[in-house]
Design a protein around this motif. Structure first.
Motif, PDB file in Angstrom:
ATOM      1  N   SER A   1       0.822  -1.217   0.000  1.00 22.88           N
ATOM      2  CA  SER A   1       0.000   0.000   0.000  1.00 22.88           C
ATOM      3  C   SER A   1       0.855   1.266   0.000  1.00 22.88           C
ATOM      4  N   HIS A   2       2.004   1.251   0.683  1.00 21.94           N
ATOM      5  CA  HIS A   2       2.865   2.440   0.687  1.00 21.94           C
ATOM      6  C   HIS A   2       3.422   2.699  -0.706  1.00 21.94           C
TER       7      HIS A   2
ATOM      8  N   ARG B   1       0.643   4.155  -2.870  1.00 19.74           N
ATOM      9  CA  ARG B   1       0.382   5.564  -2.557  1.00 19.74           C
ATOM     10  C   ARG B   1       1.522   6.478  -3.010  1.00 19.74           C
ATOM     11  N   SER B   2       2.712   5.924  -3.194  1.00 17.85           N
ATOM     12  CA  SER B   2       3.846   6.744  -3.628  1.00 17.85           C
ATOM     13  C   SER B   2       3.859   6.971  -5.139  1.00 17.85           C
TER      14      SER B   2
ATOM     15  N   GLY C   1      -0.968   7.407  -9.471  1.00 15.87           N
ATOM     16  CA  GLY C   1      -1.815   6.273  -9.082  1.00 15.87           C
ATOM     17  C   GLY C   1      -1.419   5.002  -9.803  1.00 15.87           C
TER      18      GLY C   1
ATOM     19  N   PHE D   1      -8.155   1.053  -3.414  1.00 18.61           N
ATOM     20  CA  PHE D   1      -6.961   1.396  -4.168  1.00 18.61           C
ATOM     21  C   PHE D   1      -7.417   1.664  -5.600  1.00 18.61           C
TER      22      PHE D   1
END
Length: 162
Positions: A44-45, A48-49, A53, A70
């Motif tokens: 997930s990190h 998000r980075s 997207g 997501f």
């Protein structure tokens, strides 16, 4: 086949504050060419980075213990669920971060390892220790630093030695 794609500094570093430690357009181009048209598995990190997207022209799978939204990606709660999702695809890629690399390394058949010829003492994220006795090097390609790529790199293609 499960493959890992990773760029690692000489001190094992892969990131700092959920971001890359370098900007290497040539390596990013190789990453895009290698993963386009395939499933990619990330944490997930890492998701998000991503500046825009979900990565286009790839099936994005986010491995996270916590179910979340997501956008443009699918959620998998465990490595085993992620593996079921990719099924018998010819090749699926694990793209980070450190916890996901550690969780998926036992399932990996291949590693595309870009060695960045620099050390980053301020890094806070590291790739898990590789037992090189488990891997065979298929190829090695050297790339010098240039006006767009601040660091020299070596791309190692490794396969698990069963």
């Amino acid at each position: 086949m499960i493959s890992i794609v990773v760029a690692i500094a000489e001190n094992g570093a892969i990131g700092y504050k959920n971001d890359l430690l370098w900007h290497l357009p040539a390596d990013l181009k190789r990453f895009k060419e290698t993963t386009t048209g395939h499933s990619i598995i990330m944490g997930s990190h890492t998701f998000r980075s991503l500046p825009k997207g979900a990565l286009p022209n790839r099936r994005n799978i986010v491995l996270s213990r916590t179910r979340q939204e997501f956008p443009g990606a699918e959620w998998a709660a465990t490595p085993e669920v992620a593996l079921e999702m990719v099924g018998d695809e010819e090749e699926a890629f694990v793209i980070g971060g450190a916890q996901i690399y550690a969780a998926m390394l036992p399932y990996a058949d291949k590693i595309y390892l870009t060695r960045v010829h620099a050390k980053f003492p301020h890094a806070d994220t590291f790739f898990p220790k590789l037992d090189m006795s488990e891997w065979l090097e298929l190829s090695r390609t050297e790339y010098p630093a240039d006006e767009k790529n601040a660091y020299a790199t070596t791309l190692h293609e490794l396969v698990r030695d069963y």
